[in-house]
Design a protein around this motif. Structure first.
Motif, PDB file in Angstrom:
ATOM      1  N   CYS A  27      32.200 -18.405  -2.160  1.00 18.20           N
ATOM      2  CA  CYS A  27      32.827 -17.134  -1.782  1.00 18.20           C
ATOM      3  C   CYS A  27      31.812 -16.227  -1.086  1.00 18.20           C
ATOM      4  O   CYS A  27      30.723 -15.984  -1.593  1.00 18.20           O
ATOM      5  CB  CYS A  27      33.395 -16.441  -3.013  1.00 18.20           C
ATOM      6  N   ASN A  28      32.231 -15.722   0.064  1.00 22.20           N
ATOM      7  CA  ASN A  28      31.379 -14.861   0.873  1.00 22.20           C
ATOM      8  C   ASN A  28      31.207 -13.476   0.234  1.00 22.20           C
ATOM      9  O   ASN A  28      30.320 -12.725   0.594  1.00 22.20           O
ATOM     10  CB  ASN A  28      32.054 -14.726   2.254  1.00 22.20           C
ATOM     11  N   CYS A  29      32.058 -13.213  -0.748  1.00 19.54           N
ATOM     12  CA  CYS A  29      32.042 -11.877  -1.355  1.00 19.54           C
ATOM     13  C   CYS A  29      31.320 -11.879  -2.708  1.00 19.54           C
ATOM     14  O   CYS A  29      30.339 -11.178  -2.893  1.00 19.54           O
ATOM     15  CB  CYS A  29      33.482 -11.398  -1.490  1.00 19.54           C
ATOM     16  N   CYS A  30      31.798 -12.715  -3.663  1.00 18.41           N
ATOM     17  CA  CYS A  30      31.174 -12.699  -4.988  1.00 18.41           C
ATOM     18  C   CYS A  30      30.137 -13.806  -5.172  1.00 18.41           C
ATOM     19  O   CYS A  30      29.472 -13.880  -6.202  1.00 18.41           O
ATOM     20  CB  CYS A  30      32.235 -12.782  -6.081  1.00 18.41           C
ATOM     21  N   VAL A  69      41.795 -18.296  -0.996  1.00 25.19           N
ATOM     22  CA  VAL A  69      41.728 -17.052  -1.781  1.00 25.19           C
ATOM     23  C   VAL A  69      40.842 -17.290  -3.004  1.00 25.19           C
ATOM     24  O   VAL A  69      41.127 -18.173  -3.823  1.00 25.19           O
ATOM     25  CB  VAL A  69      43.137 -16.601  -2.240  1.00 25.19           C
ATOM     26  N   CYS A  70      39.758 -16.508  -3.113  1.00 18.85           N
ATOM     27  CA  CYS A  70      38.830 -16.702  -4.232  1.00 18.85           C
ATOM     28  C   CYS A  70      39.512 -16.268  -5.540  1.00 18.85           C
ATOM     29  O   CYS A  70      39.952 -15.122  -5.666  1.00 18.85           O
ATOM     30  CB  CYS A  70      37.567 -15.885  -3.999  1.00 18.85           C
ATOM     31  N   PRO A  71      39.594 -17.197  -6.525  1.00 15.56           N
ATOM     32  CA  PRO A  71      40.254 -16.839  -7.786  1.00 15.56           C
ATOM     33  C   PRO A  71      39.392 -15.914  -8.653  1.00 15.56           C
ATOM     34  O   PRO A  71      39.887 -15.333  -9.616  1.00 15.56           O
ATOM     35  CB  PRO A  71      40.458 -18.191  -8.467  1.00 15.56           C
ATOM     36  N   ASN A  72      38.115 -15.764  -8.287  1.00 17.48           N
ATOM     37  CA  ASN A  72      37.219 -14.920  -9.084  1.00 17.48           C
ATOM     38  C   ASN A  72      37.280 -13.443  -8.682  1.00 17.48           C
ATOM     39  O   ASN A  72      37.376 -12.567  -9.533  1.00 17.48           O
ATOM     40  CB  ASN A  72      35.777 -15.419  -8.970  1.00 17.48           C
ATOM     41  N   CYS A  73      37.224 -13.195  -7.352  1.00 10.03           N
ATOM     42  CA  CYS A  73      37.199 -11.783  -6.928  1.00 10.03           C
ATOM     43  C   CYS A  73      38.392 -11.388  -6.065  1.00 10.03           C
ATOM     44  O   CYS A  73      38.642 -10.199  -5.851  1.00 10.03           O
ATOM     45  CB  CYS A  73      35.898 -11.470  -6.190  1.00 10.03           C
ATOM     46  N   GLY A  74      39.129 -12.369  -5.515  1.00 13.42           N
ATOM     47  CA  GLY A  74      40.320 -12.040  -4.721  1.00 13.42           C
ATOM     48  C   GLY A  74      40.082 -11.987  -3.217  1.00 13.42           C
ATOM     49  O   GLY A  74      41.018 -11.791  -2.440  1.00 13.42           O
ATOM     50  N   TYR A  75      38.842 -12.165  -2.785  1.00 15.54           N
ATOM     51  CA  TYR A  75      38.554 -12.179  -1.347  1.00 15.54           C
ATOM     52  C   TYR A  75      39.349 -13.303  -0.687  1.00 15.54           C
ATOM     53  O   TYR A  75      39.444 -14.404  -1.216  1.00 15.54           O
ATOM     54  CB  TYR A  75      37.049 -12.391  -1.137  1.00 15.54           C
ATOM     55  N   ILE A  92      35.003  -4.177   3.124  1.00 15.03           N
ATOM     56  CA  ILE A  92      36.003  -5.017   2.449  1.00 15.03           C
ATOM     57  C   ILE A  92      35.951  -4.771   0.934  1.00 15.03           C
ATOM     58  O   ILE A  92      36.982  -4.634   0.279  1.00 15.03           O
ATOM     59  CB  ILE A  92      35.779  -6.513   2.788  1.00 15.03           C
ATOM     60  N   LYS A  93      34.728  -4.666   0.410  1.00 12.90           N
ATOM     61  CA  LYS A  93      34.594  -4.435  -1.035  1.00 12.90           C
ATOM     62  C   LYS A  93      35.188  -3.083  -1.420  1.00 12.90           C
ATOM     63  O   LYS A  93      35.879  -2.952  -2.427  1.00 12.90           O
ATOM     64  CB  LYS A  93      33.122  -4.500  -1.444  1.00 12.90           C
TER      65      LYS A  93
END
Ligand SMILES: [Zn+2]
Length: 244
Positions: A27-30, A69-75, A92-93
């Motif tokens: 995930c690019n976010c979390c 869709v990342c199941p951890n953070c929703g990104y 985005i965050k």
């Protein structure tokens, strides 16, 4: 009982292996890893396309699995996104992730509704990072196509209208892209019932000196088909009137 359980699990695994594979994503976010289903390339075939370029598939529909869709953070991520780094991720965050209630887990086999949700999420991500209108327009269009598959006409029309608005603000990087935008404007106008605008758009493509054969032919065929089916319809209405 236990044997039966193992057996059905095995059958499930075999069916899964035949149709899907699991793609591993960081995930690019979390920054956590997860896996998400993708359709195996041999399991679908494009057999034709609708007049607004919706591909008609035989077998499975890969459109349902385009958005991870990342199941951890929703990104939510789609390959067409470009603003997925540095300051854009901060936006985005702030604008998207912090507003989410609970991340959805839609990493396995998806229903059309789950696929629609995945595109709505990536649409929100794109809006937070101020992606170009063309990218947003394509998402709106794909949501409309999924509603078409679901035969939900009202929601389909809603998203076709959004797509037309966004395409009208879009820029193409070359002549082919520009003609595609002009064609889509006319096509979507026809679908949402703005016949005057559709007529203007198709006429410009049919009569324009610089227009490529490809789009001139698309436009001519579409407008003639529409006129023909409309004339046939009014003749029938006329007959009905006479009978009455
Ligand atoms: Zn994540």
């Amino acid at each position: 009982m236990k044997e039966l359980y193992v057996h059905s699990e095995e059958v499930f695994r075999m069916a899964f292996n035949l149709y899907y594979y699991e793609s591993k994503v960081e995930c690019n976010c979390c920054k956590k890893s997860f896996t998400t289903y993708k359709v195996r390339p041999g399991r679908f075939k494009v057999v034709s396309q609708d007049t607004d370029f919706m591909p008609i598939y035989e077998g499975l529909n890969p459109l349902l699995y385009e958005v991870a869709v990342c199941p951890n953070c929703g990104y939510a991520y789609h390959k067409s996104l470009t603003r997925t780094y540095g300051p854009f991720m901060l936006l985005i965050k702030e604008m998207y992730i912090s507003q989410l209630q609970k991340p959805m887990d839609i990493c396995k086999e998806r229903t059309i509704d789950e696929a629609i949700a995945s595109f709505k999420l990536v649409y929100l991500v794109a809006r937070s990072s101020m992606e170009e209108d063309l990218i947003m327009a394509n998402f709106a269009m794909k949501i409309a196509w999924l509603y078409r598959l679901k035969e939900d006409k009202e929601s389909e029309m809603h998203y076709l209208r959004s797509a037309r608005e966004l395409y009208a603000k879009s820029f193409a990087s070359n002549k082919e892209g520009e003609e595609r935008l002009q064609y889509l404007n006319a096509e979507l106008s026809l679908r949402i019932g703005d016949i005057e605008e559709a007529k203007r758009g198709f006429s410009r493509l049919i009569a324009g000196r610089e227009v490529s054969n490809k789009y001139r032919n698309y436009a001519r065929k579409r407008w003639e088909d529409y006129k023909y089916s409309n004339e046939a319809k009014s003749e029938e209405e006329l007959k009905e009137d006479i009978i009455e």
